[in-house]
Each structure stands twice: as structure tokens, then as C-alpha cells.
Motif scaffolding. Structure first.
Motif, short mmCIF file in Angstrom:
data_model
loop_
_atom_site.label_atom_id
_atom_site.label_comp_id
_atom_site.label_asym_id
_atom_site.label_seq_id
_atom_site.Cartn_x
_atom_site.Cartn_y
_atom_site.Cartn_z
N MET A 150 9.61 10.08 2.11
CA MET A 150 8.65 9.37 1.25
C MET A 150 7.57 8.72 2.11
O MET A 150 7.82 8.32 3.24
N LYS B 118 -0.88 2.22 2.36
CA LYS B 118 -1.33 0.82 2.36
C LYS B 118 -2.84 0.84 2.23
O LYS B 118 -3.54 1.30 3.13
N TYR C 161 -5.07 -5.63 -1.91
CA TYR C 161 -4.17 -4.89 -1.03
C TYR C 161 -3.16 -4.20 -1.92
O TYR C 161 -2.46 -4.85 -2.69
N ILE C 162 -3.12 -2.88 -1.86
CA ILE C 162 -2.29 -2.11 -2.79
C ILE C 162 -1.36 -1.20 -2.00
O ILE C 162 -1.80 -0.52 -1.06
N GLU C 163 -0.09 -1.21 -2.36
CA GLU C 163 0.87 -0.29 -1.73
C GLU C 163 1.34 0.71 -2.78
O GLU C 163 1.79 0.31 -3.85
N ILE C 164 1.23 2.00 -2.46
CA ILE C 164 1.72 3.03 -3.38
C ILE C 164 2.75 3.88 -2.64
O ILE C 164 2.49 4.34 -1.52
N VAL C 165 3.92 4.06 -3.26
CA VAL C 165 4.96 4.89 -2.67
C VAL C 165 4.93 6.26 -3.33
O VAL C 165 4.89 6.37 -4.56
N PHE C 166 4.93 7.31 -2.50
CA PHE C 166 4.88 8.69 -2.98
C PHE C 166 6.20 9.40 -2.69
O PHE C 166 6.78 9.23 -1.62
N ASP C 167 6.65 10.23 -3.65
CA ASP C 167 7.82 11.09 -3.47
C ASP C 167 7.40 12.34 -2.72
O ASP C 167 7.58 13.46 -3.22
N SER C 168 6.86 12.21 -1.55
CA SER C 168 6.36 13.36 -0.81
C SER C 168 6.27 12.95 0.65
O SER C 168 6.09 11.77 0.97
N VAL D 49 -0.83 13.89 0.65
CA VAL D 49 -0.83 12.52 0.14
C VAL D 49 -2.15 11.83 0.48
O VAL D 49 -2.71 11.09 -0.33
N GLU E 123 -4.64 12.86 -1.94
CA GLU E 123 -4.32 12.25 -3.23
C GLU E 123 -4.77 10.78 -3.27
O GLU E 123 -5.34 10.33 -4.26
N LYS F 38 -8.43 10.51 -3.80
CA LYS F 38 -8.77 10.73 -5.22
C LYS F 38 -8.43 9.50 -6.06
O LYS F 38 -9.19 9.11 -6.95
N ILE F 39 -7.25 8.91 -5.80
CA ILE F 39 -6.79 7.75 -6.56
C ILE F 39 -7.76 6.58 -6.38
O ILE F 39 -8.12 5.90 -7.35
#
Lengths: 84, 84
Positions: B1, B5, B42-49, B55, B58, B61-62
Motif C-alpha cells: 500500500m 502526503k 495537509y491531506i493523507e490518502i492511502v491507496f490499495d496499490s 499512484v 492518480e 488527477k485527484i
């Protein structure tokens, strides 16, 4: 001059409805592999001082008294030299 | 994963009234050597990849489509491996 880069985040045990909303929006936009989103604050403060130790103590006081909610949030920071 | 950040900040040319308010509050609290404050997200996004390149594309794009306002904000991000 010193610049403090401060990160304020919700404690892991605290529910983040804003992050949940972003996760849902991202799923709706087709980003299916997003599993979690947490939203925090990023704050930069510039100080008219070059004394690392004094500024570090000051930033701790500032976070405790104004920027972070000690009940629900944690913070961390780093200091960097800056020209403006 | 992978965890992204993400830092979203106002462009330097854009006035930051929230930051100005914090600067004033800090002066009132006695922190006289604070010269400027800028408030961002401040944004944290966790990806299943675990595919860094996919990523990274991605996240770009996000940010462009949801997290940052291209008129007033800039963003940058880094990817780190994570277990949860």
C-alpha cells in the motif's frame, strides 16, 4: 529568519468526517483504490529570529495554545532557515 | 500500500486572511517575532496499490479535480510505503 512548518492532524482514534467525505467523492469519481483519507492542516510561520532553540519552544507554545486542539489533534513541526 | 502526503497551499500572490488573523492573534498573545503565517491543507490518502507511477498519476488527477483550486492554490506531494 526561521520558518516553522507545522502539521496538525486528527488523532488516529478520532473519526474524520471530512476525510470520509473525500474518500466517498473519490470513489464516485472512479478512484476505486483509495482506501482512506485524512484531512489535516499545514501551517507555515515565519519568525524574525534565528535562534533554533527559542523558536522551537515558541512553536510548541503556539501549537498548544492556538493551533491544535489537544483533545482531538496532534502536531509536529520542523524548522528551516529562510530568507523572507 | 502507498500513502500520499499532499500539501495544498495558497499561491504566494494570493492574500491569506486566515493566516493574517493567526498572525494578529499571535502578536496579541505576546509572540512578537512572528512575521508571517500561511495556512494550508495537509491531506493523507492511502491507496490499495504499490505501483508508484500509477499512484503518482492518480494523485495528480485527484489534486487537479478535487483537492486544490487551480486558480488560487498550488500543491505538492510525496509517496511513502505504508502497512495500514
Amino acid at each position: 529568519m526561521l520558518k516553522a512548518k507545522i502539521f496538525v492532524e486528527l488523532k488516529p482514534s478520532v473519526l474524520d468526517p471530512q476525510g470520509k467525505a473525500v474518500t466517498n467523492s473519490l470513489h464516485n469519481l472512479g478512484f476505486e483504490d483509495v482506501s482512506q483519507t485524512r484531512i489535516g492542516k499545514y501551517i507555515e510561520i515565519v519568525f524574525d529570529s534565528s535562534d533554533h532553540e527559542a523558536v522551537s519552544a515558541e512553536v510548541t507554545k503556539i501549537c498548544d495554545s492556538l493551533l491544535a486542539n489537544p483533545n482531538t489533534e496532534t502536531y509536529r513541526f520542523e524548522l528551516v532557515e529562510t530568507k523572507s
